[in-house]
Design an enzyme around this catalytic site. Structure first.
Site, PDB file in Angstrom:
ATOM      1  N   SER A  99       0.858  -1.170   0.000  1.00 39.85           N
ATOM      2  CA  SER A  99       0.000   0.000   0.000  1.00 39.85           C
ATOM      3  C   SER A  99       0.900   1.226   0.000  1.00 39.85           C
ATOM      4  O   SER A  99       1.948   1.216  -0.660  1.00 39.85           O
ATOM      5  CB  SER A  99      -0.941  -0.049   1.218  1.00 39.85           C
ATOM      6  OG  SER A  99      -1.931   0.945   1.122  1.00 39.85           O
ATOM      7  N   ASP A 110      -4.293  -4.286   6.372  1.00 41.36           N
ATOM      8  CA  ASP A 110      -4.567  -5.259   5.316  1.00 41.36           C
ATOM      9  C   ASP A 110      -3.366  -6.193   5.168  1.00 41.36           C
ATOM     10  O   ASP A 110      -2.226  -5.766   5.238  1.00 41.36           O
ATOM     11  CB  ASP A 110      -4.846  -4.526   3.994  1.00 41.36           C
ATOM     12  CG  ASP A 110      -5.455  -5.420   2.932  1.00 41.36           C
ATOM     13  OD1 ASP A 110      -5.923  -6.525   3.275  1.00 41.36           O
ATOM     14  OD2 ASP A 110      -5.476  -5.006   1.765  1.00 41.36           O
ATOM     15  N   HIS A 142      -2.803  -1.000  -3.286  1.00 37.41           N
ATOM     16  CA  HIS A 142      -4.029  -0.224  -3.123  1.00 37.41           C
ATOM     17  C   HIS A 142      -4.014   0.965  -4.077  1.00 37.41           C
ATOM     18  O   HIS A 142      -3.118   1.795  -4.020  1.00 37.41           O
ATOM     19  CB  HIS A 142      -4.162   0.263  -1.679  1.00 37.41           C
ATOM     20  CG  HIS A 142      -4.329  -0.856  -0.705  1.00 37.41           C
ATOM     21  ND1 HIS A 142      -3.939  -0.761   0.601  1.00 37.41           N
ATOM     22  CD2 HIS A 142      -4.845  -2.108  -0.837  1.00 37.41           C
ATOM     23  CE1 HIS A 142      -4.210  -1.888   1.238  1.00 37.41           C
ATOM     24  NE2 HIS A 142      -4.757  -2.718   0.380  1.00 37.41           N
TER      25      HIS A 142
END
Length: 188
Positions: A13, A133, A40
């Site tokens: 991310s 995540d 992401h």
């Protein structure tokens, strides 16, 4: 083209993009595992990340497509706005279900579904990011015999994601950026 018997997953991310480029750039000309990347991205903005990296790094990089077979030696990115799942027949599935840990695509979803299919023929890297995540996916990968490598939180631009995965999952291998790049340079 041959179905991939081994896969490498990369989840990242915020702060992971530069390292992901370095990882792909380090790859040898020919390698066997399929490489599947979730980063992401905001689906509201059109990006040509696959085309840009293909041209820059002189490697074929594509966006994973629904029902496509996972092929040996290919590099795939998850499409923005969709969860990327691995099906038992070693194909991709795109899913529009709810966000997981505020993310779609979710690293957890890819890691968990890949663990069920590829078992110990899967190696996963969890990189820099600002949320949690990947943590549940790391646990599932470990339970299914996959190898999990987490970027050292001291080297991650944003340490939240790797730090949380390490704290929540006990024993994981922690690699420096140099070790991660070396892994990809020596891939066969």
């Amino acid at each position: 083209m041959e179905k991939a018997n081994d896969i490498i997953l990369i989840g990242g991310s915020a702060g992971s993009y530069t390292l992901i480029i370095d990882m792909i750039e380090a790859l040898p000309e020919v390698f066997s595992p399929a490489i599947i990347i979730v980063i992401h991205r905001n689906p509201k903005f059109t990006t040509k990340i696959e085309d840009t990296l293909s041209a820059r790094l002189k490697k074929k990089i594509v966006q994973a497509e629904d029902k496509a077979t996972i092929l040996k030696g290919e590099i795939y990115f998850a499409a923005p706005g969709y969860h990327l799942l691995i099906e038992p027949d070693k194909t991709f599935s795109l899913d529009l279900s709810e966000r997981v840990r505020f993310s779609r695509p979710s690293i957890d979803v890819l890691f968990e579904t890949a663990a069920e299919v590829y078992l110990d023929h899967c190696t996963a890297f969890l990189l820099s990011g600002a949320n949690q995540d990947g943590t549940d996916g790391v646990k599932q990968l470990q339970q299914m015999g996959s190898k999990v490598i987490v970027q050292s939180p001291t080297e991650a631009l944003i340490s939240t994601m790797p730090r949380h995965a390490i704290e929540a999952n006990g024993h994981v291998e922690i690699y420096s950026n140099r070790q991660i790049i070396s892994y990809f340079r020596n891939l066969k």
